[in-house]
Write an enzyme that holds these catalytic residues in place. Structure first.
Site, PDB file in Angstrom:
ATOM      1  N   ASN A 282       0.809  -1.217   0.000  1.00 16.89           N
ATOM      2  CA  ASN A 282       0.000   0.000   0.000  1.00 16.89           C
ATOM      3  C   ASN A 282       0.840   1.264   0.000  1.00 16.89           C
ATOM      4  OD1 ASN A 282      -2.522  -1.539   2.118  1.00 16.89           O
ATOM      5  ND2 ASN A 282      -2.309  -1.572  -0.092  1.00 16.89           N
ATOM      6  N   LYS A 287      -1.209   4.693   8.536  1.00 15.71           N
ATOM      7  CA  LYS A 287      -2.558   4.249   8.188  1.00 15.71           C
ATOM      8  C   LYS A 287      -3.341   4.171   9.489  1.00 15.71           C
ATOM      9  CE  LYS A 287      -3.237   0.970   5.114  1.00 15.71           C
ATOM     10  NZ  LYS A 287      -3.210  -0.422   4.565  1.00 15.71           N
TER      11      LYS A 287
END
Length: 448
Positions: A282, A287
Site C-alpha cells: 500500500n 494508516k
C-alpha cells in the site's frame, strides 16, 4: 511570552514505564527495579544454560533465563548473534504458527521483568535460518509487565506461500515496554500488537521488511509497526519510533478496536521493495484505522500527532475508510501522494471525509484528498500561506535514519524544521500540547 504548558493525559501514559526505563540505564551492578530482592543475570552467545547466569558464567539463551527470573529481575544480553534454526513448537500444518521465543512469564506493576542489552553492546536475535514450514513469530510476547530494551531483531522468514506474513515481534500481553528495538528485514511486520492494553513502543525502529511469499501478493503485508488491537485494550502508544523502507505501510492500525496513539514518530519511503523504486504494498506512512473499507459501529478514535511522513509511495497520513474522525495534530507531510488523505466511510457505506486536523503542514507531492466533511482548521492549506523551501531550515530527506541519541531519542536532522523566519511559526491553535510563544507552530517540530 510562554503560556502554561499543558500535557494531555495520553502523554502521561506509562509513567512508571519511563521510570523503569531510566533505571534500566543504571550500571549492571545496580538494581534496576524498586524490588529489594531484584536479581541480575547475564546471557551471552558463548554461554551455557548449565552455568550460573553470572557475568563471568553467563547463560546461553533467553528461554533458560525466563525459567529463572521473577518480577523485578534484569537479564543483560551480551553483544553478538543469537541464531535460531527452528521454533520451540512444530508446525501442525503449513498455516500453523510457531514461536522461536515465547515470553510468557509476567512481571508485575512497578516490577517488570527486564530483558536488556548490556550497556554499549549489540545483541542480535537472528531468525533467518529458521526452516519451519508455517508462519513464524520471532518473539511471541504473551506475558505482561515485560521490558525489552536495546535488542536487534532480524530475519523472520516465510517458508511457503500459503500465509499473509510472519512477524518479528508479536505482542498479546499488556503493560509491556519495547524500547530501542531495531527490528528489520523480516518477511512481515517488524512489531505487531495483536491484543493487550497499556503497551508502549518507545524509541524503536522497524525497517526494510518485505514479504515476497505472501498469499495476498508480494509486499502486501510487511508493515513497520502494526496494531490490530481487540476491544477493551486501551492505552497502546508508539512514541519516538521510525518506520522506513517497508514494502507495505510504516504504521498500520487497521482493524483496531481500541484507541492507539502515535506521537513524535517518522515514516518514509514505505511501499517499495526495500532498496529499490519498485512499488510493492500500500505504501502509506501512517494508516490510522479502517475496517477493510466497511462501516463498523465498533470503530474507535486514534490519534496521530507531532509526526512526520515523507516520500511514501501513497499517503503520508491516511484515514483508510475509518468511520470516525481521528485526531491528526501537528504533523508534517512532505512529498507524499497525497500528504493527507482523509477518506472515511459513513453508516451507509458511502465515502466521506473523516478527521479532525489542526496545526498540520502539507508541502509538495499532492497536498490533500477527501477533505470534504472533515473538521480541518489552522493547517497550512487552510491559512492562505504560500509555502516554499525557504519556510524550512532544510527540505533534505537524508539523515533521518541516522543513529539515535545516547538516550535512544530521535536524531535531529534539519529537514522539515521551520526556519527562524518562517511564517508558519505561531500560526497554530492551542490543542493541549506544549508550545513556545503566543501560539503553537504548524508542523511536527515546535520552534523553541
Amino acid at each position: 511570552m510562554k503560556p502554561a504548558m499543558t500535557v494531555p493525559s495520553a502523554l502521561l501514559l506509562s509513567t512508571s514505564t519511563f521510570l523503569l526505563s531510566s533505571l534500566a540505564m543504571a550500571p549492571p551492578s545496580a538494581a534496576v527495579s524498586g524490588s529489594a530482592a531484584a536479581k541480575i543475570y547475564y546471557v551471552a552467545p558463548n554461554g551455557s544454560d548449565t552455568a550460573a547466569g553470572t557475568q563471568a558464567a553467563p547463560w546461553a539463551s533467553i528461554a533458560h533465563a525466563q525459567t529463572v527470573v521473577g518480577a523485578g529481575d534484569t537479564v543483560y544480553f551480551r553483544g553478538g548473534t543469537y541464531a535460531y534454526s527452528h521454533g520451540i513448537n512444530s508446525c501442525a500444518s503449513q498455516t500453523d504458527r510457531v514461536d522461536a521465543i515465547t515470553l510468557a512469564k509476567s512481571g508485575s506493576s512497578g516490577n517488570p521483568i527486564h530483558y536488556v542489552a548490556y550497556p554499549g553492546e549489540n545483541p542480535v536475535f537472528d531468525f533467518s535460518r529458521m526452516t519451519d514450514d508455517c508462519r513464524i513469530k520471532g518473539f511471541d510476547v504473551t506475558g505482561s509487565w515485560i521490558h525489552l530494551k536495546g535488542l536487534e531483531v532480524t530475519g523472520v522468514r516465510q517458508n511457503n506461500k500459503l500465509n499473509h506474513e510472519s512477524w518479528g515481534i508479536w505482542v498479546s500481553g499488556s503493560n509491556n515496554t519495547f524500547e530501542q528495538i531495531d527490528s528489520h528485514h523480516h518477511m512481515g511486520p517488524g512489531l505487531f500488537l495483536q491484543k493487550g492494553g497499556g503497551n508502549l513502543v518507545l524509541n524503536s525502529d522497524s525497517h526494510d521488511n518485505y514479504d515476497p511469499n505472501s498469499s495476498s501478493g508480494a509486499g502486501e503485508n510487511a508493515d513497520g509497526f502494526g496494531a490490530h488491537i481487540s476491544a477493551g485494550s486501551p492505552g497502546n502508544v508508539f512514541r519516538g519510533c521510525r518506520a522506513w523502507g517497508n514494502s507495505d505501510d510504516g504504521f498500520d492500525l487497521i482493524s483496531a478496536y481500541s484507541s492507539v496513539t502515535i506521537e513524535n514518530s517518522w515514516a518514509w519511503r514505505n511501499g517499495y521493495i526495500p532498496g529499490t523504486t519498485t512499488g510493492a504494498g500500500n505504501g502509506n506512512g501512517f494508516k490510522a484505522g479502517g475496517y477493510g473499507g466497511d462501516y463498523d459501529a465498533g470503530a474507535v478514535k486514534h490519534t496521530v500527532r507531532t509526526s512526520v511522513a515523507f516520500a511514501n509511495r501513497a499517503a503520508g497520513f491516511y484515514a483508510n475508510h475509518h468511520p470516525l474522525a481521528n485526531d491528526f495534530f501537528n504533523n508534517t507531510g512532505y512529498g507524499n501522494h497525497p500528504d493527507f488523505n482523509m477518506l472515511g466511510v459513513d453508516s451507509s457505506g458511502a465515502a466521506v471525509g473523516r478527521g479532525k486536523l489542526r496545526n498540520n503542514i502539507a508541502y509538495t507531492g499532492t497536498l490533500t484528498s477527501n477533505m470534504s466533511g472533515t473538521d480541518a482548521a489552522y493547517n497550512s492549506w487552510n491559512l492562505g500561506i504560500a509555502l516554499s523551501d525557504s519556510q524550512f531550515r532544510s527540505v533534505s530527506t537524508s539523515g533521518w535514519d541516522a543513529p539515535r541519541q545516547a538516550d535512544g531519542g530521535l536524531p535531529v536532522p534539519p529537514g522539515l524544521r521551520l526556519a527562524a523566519s518562517s511564517t508558519l511559526i505561531n500560526k497554530g491553535v492551542d490543542i493541549g500540547l506544549p508550545y513556545s510563544g503566543p501560539a503553537p507552530d504548524l508542523g511536527a517540530f515546535e520552534t523553541s
